[in-house]
Design a protein around this motif. Structure first.
Motif, PDB file in Angstrom:
ATOM      1  N   THR A  24     -12.026  -6.114  -1.346  1.00  0.00           N
ATOM      2  CA  THR A  24     -11.869  -4.684  -1.048  1.00  0.00           C
ATOM      3  C   THR A  24     -13.078  -3.924  -1.590  1.00  0.00           C
ATOM      4  O   THR A  24     -13.444  -4.087  -2.763  1.00  0.00           O
ATOM      5  CB  THR A  24     -10.591  -4.127  -1.693  1.00  0.00           C
ATOM      6  OG1 THR A  24      -9.461  -4.859  -1.220  1.00  0.00           O
ATOM      7  CG2 THR A  24     -10.420  -2.653  -1.361  1.00  0.00           C
ATOM      8  N   PRO A  51     -14.741   0.178  -1.679  1.00  0.00           N
ATOM      9  CA  PRO A  51     -14.433   1.597  -1.382  1.00  0.00           C
ATOM     10  C   PRO A  51     -15.550   2.280  -0.601  1.00  0.00           C
ATOM     11  O   PRO A  51     -16.268   3.165  -1.119  1.00  0.00           O
ATOM     12  CB  PRO A  51     -14.275   2.191  -2.773  1.00  0.00           C
ATOM     13  CG  PRO A  51     -15.210   1.402  -3.619  1.00  0.00           C
ATOM     14  CD  PRO A  51     -15.189   0.004  -3.077  1.00  0.00           C
ATOM     15  N   TYR A  88     -11.234   2.469   2.490  1.00  0.00           N
ATOM     16  CA  TYR A  88     -11.556   1.122   2.010  1.00  0.00           C
ATOM     17  C   TYR A  88     -11.813   0.179   3.179  1.00  0.00           C
ATOM     18  O   TYR A  88     -11.174   0.271   4.233  1.00  0.00           O
ATOM     19  CB  TYR A  88     -10.416   0.570   1.154  1.00  0.00           C
ATOM     20  CG  TYR A  88     -10.188   1.366  -0.113  1.00  0.00           C
ATOM     21  CD1 TYR A  88     -10.860   1.064  -1.281  1.00  0.00           C
ATOM     22  CD2 TYR A  88      -9.281   2.438  -0.123  1.00  0.00           C
ATOM     23  CE1 TYR A  88     -10.651   1.797  -2.444  1.00  0.00           C
ATOM     24  CE2 TYR A  88      -9.065   3.170  -1.274  1.00  0.00           C
ATOM     25  CZ  TYR A  88      -9.753   2.841  -2.435  1.00  0.00           C
ATOM     26  OH  TYR A  88      -9.545   3.566  -3.581  1.00  0.00           O
ATOM     27  N   ALA A  93     -12.743   0.033  -7.926  1.00  0.00           N
ATOM     28  CA  ALA A  93     -12.813   0.545  -6.562  1.00  0.00           C
ATOM     29  C   ALA A  93     -12.235   1.948  -6.462  1.00  0.00           C
ATOM     30  O   ALA A  93     -12.744   2.791  -5.706  1.00  0.00           O
ATOM     31  CB  ALA A  93     -12.077  -0.400  -5.623  1.00  0.00           C
ATOM     32  N   ALA A  94     -11.161   2.219  -7.202  1.00  0.00           N
ATOM     33  CA  ALA A  94     -10.551   3.546  -7.145  1.00  0.00           C
ATOM     34  C   ALA A  94     -11.515   4.627  -7.613  1.00  0.00           C
ATOM     35  O   ALA A  94     -11.439   5.778  -7.163  1.00  0.00           O
ATOM     36  CB  ALA A  94      -9.280   3.564  -7.981  1.00  0.00           C
ATOM     37  N   SER A 100      -4.355   6.251   1.865  1.00  0.00           N
ATOM     38  CA  SER A 100      -5.718   6.108   1.327  1.00  0.00           C
ATOM     39  C   SER A 100      -6.461   4.916   1.904  1.00  0.00           C
ATOM     40  O   SER A 100      -7.622   4.682   1.549  1.00  0.00           O
ATOM     41  CB  SER A 100      -5.660   5.965  -0.195  1.00  0.00           C
ATOM     42  OG  SER A 100      -4.935   4.796  -0.573  1.00  0.00           O
ATOM     43  N   ALA A 147      -2.884   2.786  -6.555  1.00  0.00           N
ATOM     44  CA  ALA A 147      -4.306   3.098  -6.340  1.00  0.00           C
ATOM     45  C   ALA A 147      -4.987   2.034  -5.496  1.00  0.00           C
ATOM     46  O   ALA A 147      -4.518   0.904  -5.356  1.00  0.00           O
ATOM     47  CB  ALA A 147      -5.001   3.238  -7.690  1.00  0.00           C
ATOM     48  N   ALA A 148      -6.164   2.424  -4.916  1.00  0.00           N
ATOM     49  CA  ALA A 148      -7.027   1.531  -4.140  1.00  0.00           C
ATOM     50  C   ALA A 148      -6.320   0.939  -2.931  1.00  0.00           C
ATOM     51  O   ALA A 148      -6.594  -0.200  -2.532  1.00  0.00           O
ATOM     52  CB  ALA A 148      -7.590   0.436  -5.032  1.00  0.00           C
ATOM     53  N   ARG A 159     -11.868  -3.983   4.073  1.00  0.00           N
ATOM     54  CA  ARG A 159     -11.236  -5.206   3.541  1.00  0.00           C
ATOM     55  C   ARG A 159     -11.577  -6.406   4.412  1.00  0.00           C
ATOM     56  O   ARG A 159     -11.628  -6.322   5.640  1.00  0.00           O
ATOM     57  CB  ARG A 159      -9.714  -5.051   3.446  1.00  0.00           C
ATOM     58  CG  ARG A 159      -9.318  -4.220   2.224  1.00  0.00           C
ATOM     59  CD  ARG A 159      -7.866  -4.230   1.917  1.00  0.00           C
ATOM     60  NE  ARG A 159      -7.692  -3.739   0.547  1.00  0.00           N
ATOM     61  CZ  ARG A 159      -6.832  -2.816   0.175  1.00  0.00           C
ATOM     62  NH1 ARG A 159      -6.027  -2.280   1.071  1.00  0.00           N
ATOM     63  NH2 ARG A 159      -6.755  -2.445  -1.081  1.00  0.00           N
ATOM     64  N   MET A 209      -8.855  -3.302  -9.783  1.00  0.00           N
ATOM     65  CA  MET A 209      -8.823  -2.323  -8.695  1.00  0.00           C
ATOM     66  C   MET A 209      -9.227  -0.930  -9.157  1.00  0.00           C
ATOM     67  O   MET A 209      -9.588  -0.086  -8.318  1.00  0.00           O
ATOM     68  CB  MET A 209      -7.423  -2.269  -8.078  1.00  0.00           C
ATOM     69  CG  MET A 209      -6.332  -1.791  -9.003  1.00  0.00           C
ATOM     70  SD  MET A 209      -4.724  -1.744  -8.171  1.00  0.00           S
ATOM     71  CE  MET A 209      -3.687  -1.094  -9.489  1.00  0.00           C
ATOM     72  N   SER A 210      -9.211  -0.680 -10.446  1.00  0.00           N
ATOM     73  CA  SER A 210      -9.642   0.636 -10.937  1.00  0.00           C
ATOM     74  C   SER A 210     -11.122   0.879 -10.665  1.00  0.00           C
ATOM     75  O   SER A 210     -11.553   2.025 -10.513  1.00  0.00           O
ATOM     76  CB  SER A 210      -9.350   0.758 -12.427  1.00  0.00           C
ATOM     77  OG  SER A 210     -10.063  -0.213 -13.167  1.00  0.00           O
TER      78      SER A 210
END
Length: 354
Positions: free
Chosen positions: A279, A281, A212, A253-254, A208, A140-141, A214, A250-251
């Motif tokens: 990062t 989203p 995003y 951002a996901a 994906s 993810a992410a 970065r 990171m969840s």
């Protein structure tokens, strides 16, 4: 002269006996030959002649007596107890004949074993080659989980390269290292390089990544550099303040709720390559707004009164990477504990939902 004459007679007798023994072939005393002693008597006559004392004419025997001396008596002599000195020694009869050594018992082990029809299989030759392997898995992410496996390189330092980003890692006791790395390109290539010139390569398709944004800041050693992201107008230590002490998962951002920070590299190593990646989203954010991104440098005993080199990498909306090098002159050590704020090193983010 007496000793010489006797010796000569004895020598002649011995030589005669020896000559006979060599021809006869054995020391059998019961069949010893009868030998005349004439030679011995003649030797005695010679001895008497040599030692004849001086006599007067009155005492001298008449010529007739001298002309016809009495013939000596001859007697037969039987030689016995002759020892053959050249024969091999024999043990005395009292010792008896030694008993023969016992013969080793016969065994039937070899006869009972099955015959070998095929040779035994050869042992495989040890393989001293070392395999370098790295696997990549997209998660993810727009993150990639890397698993580096090098059994012969335990507790070994390596450098991970990805699109200009570099950081230092190390394998564990089994020669393995697992890393969670932010991807910087859709077709990502990761290279783990060891000091011996060997390494491993892994590829990942990160579709994906387009959702995003970065920002990467990387340096070497104890530079004191940090990324601080202030989301939606947040101040320091507010909920929207994202940095190393509040990095998030990171969840977040996901789900489109905000950004997170990833710190790469091992600061415990000597002169490590370090990196921080923020990062956000942008493509799936649930709010419009802006994110202010600042790079700060804390003055420490390790970096005071010297120059600090760093590099910033920005992943733009079009997927291209923009890099900017930085040389920062740190203040003297009397300013330890202060912070330098580097504005405009990277661009702020504007979030507009489509």
């Amino acid at each position: 002269m007496r000793l010489a004459a006797i010796s000569g007679g004895t020598l002649a007798c011995a030589m005669g006996i020896g000559h006979f023994m060599q021809i006869g072939g054995g020391p059998d005393v019961t069949s010893a030959p009868v030998v005349s002693a004439q030679s011995v008597v003649e030797g005695a006559a010679i001895e008497a002649e040599v030692e004849k004392p001086d006599v007067t004419d009155a005492e001298a025997p008449d010529a007739a007596a001298l002309a016809a001396p009495e013939a000596p008596r001859t007697e037969d002599m039987t030689l016995s107890e002759i020892e053959l000195t050249s024969a091999l020694p024999r043990p005395p009869a009292s010792r008896g004949i030694p008993a023969p050594l016992p013969s080793p018992p016969l065994t039937r082990v070899a006869l009972e074993d099955a015959p070998i029809s095929d040779p035994p299989p050869e042992e495989p030759t040890p393989n001293f080659a070392c395999e370098y392997d790295m696997q990549a898995e997209t998660v993810a992410a727009a993150m990639v989980r890397l698993t580096l496996t090098v059994p012969c390189m335990t507790n070994e330092r390596f450098t991970l390269h990805h699109n200009g980003m570099m950081f230092t890692g190390a394998t564990d006791l089994s020669g393995t290292s697992e890393m969670l790395v932010p991807a910087l390109s859709k077709k990502s290539v990761f290279i783990a390089a060891f000091a011996n010139g060997e390494g491993a390569v892994a590829n990942a398709e990160v579709t994906s990544l387009e959702y995003y944004d970065r920002v990467v800041v990387q340096w070497k050693g104890a530079s004191g550099l940090q990324i601080h992201a202030l989301e939606y107008g947040a101040g320091y230590e507010d909920e929207g303040h994202v940095w190393a002490e509040a990095s998030r998962d990171m969840s977040v951002a996901a789900r489109g709720n905000g950004g997170f920070l990833t710190r790469l590299g091992d600061p415990e190593m000597a002169e490590p390559l370090m990196a921080e990646v923020y990062t956000f989203p942008s493509g799936i954010a649930k709010r419009d707004g802006a994110v202010s991104i600042r790079v700060e440098a804390e003055v420490t005993r390790e970096n005071c009164d010297r120059d600090v080199e760093a590099q910033a990498i920005d992943l733009a909306e079009n997927g291209k990477l923009q890099a900017q090098d930085l040389v920062l002159s740190m203040p003297g050590c009397n300013a330890v504990g202060d912070y330098l704020v580097l504005k405009n090193l990277v661009e702020d983010l504007s979030i507009a939902r489509n």
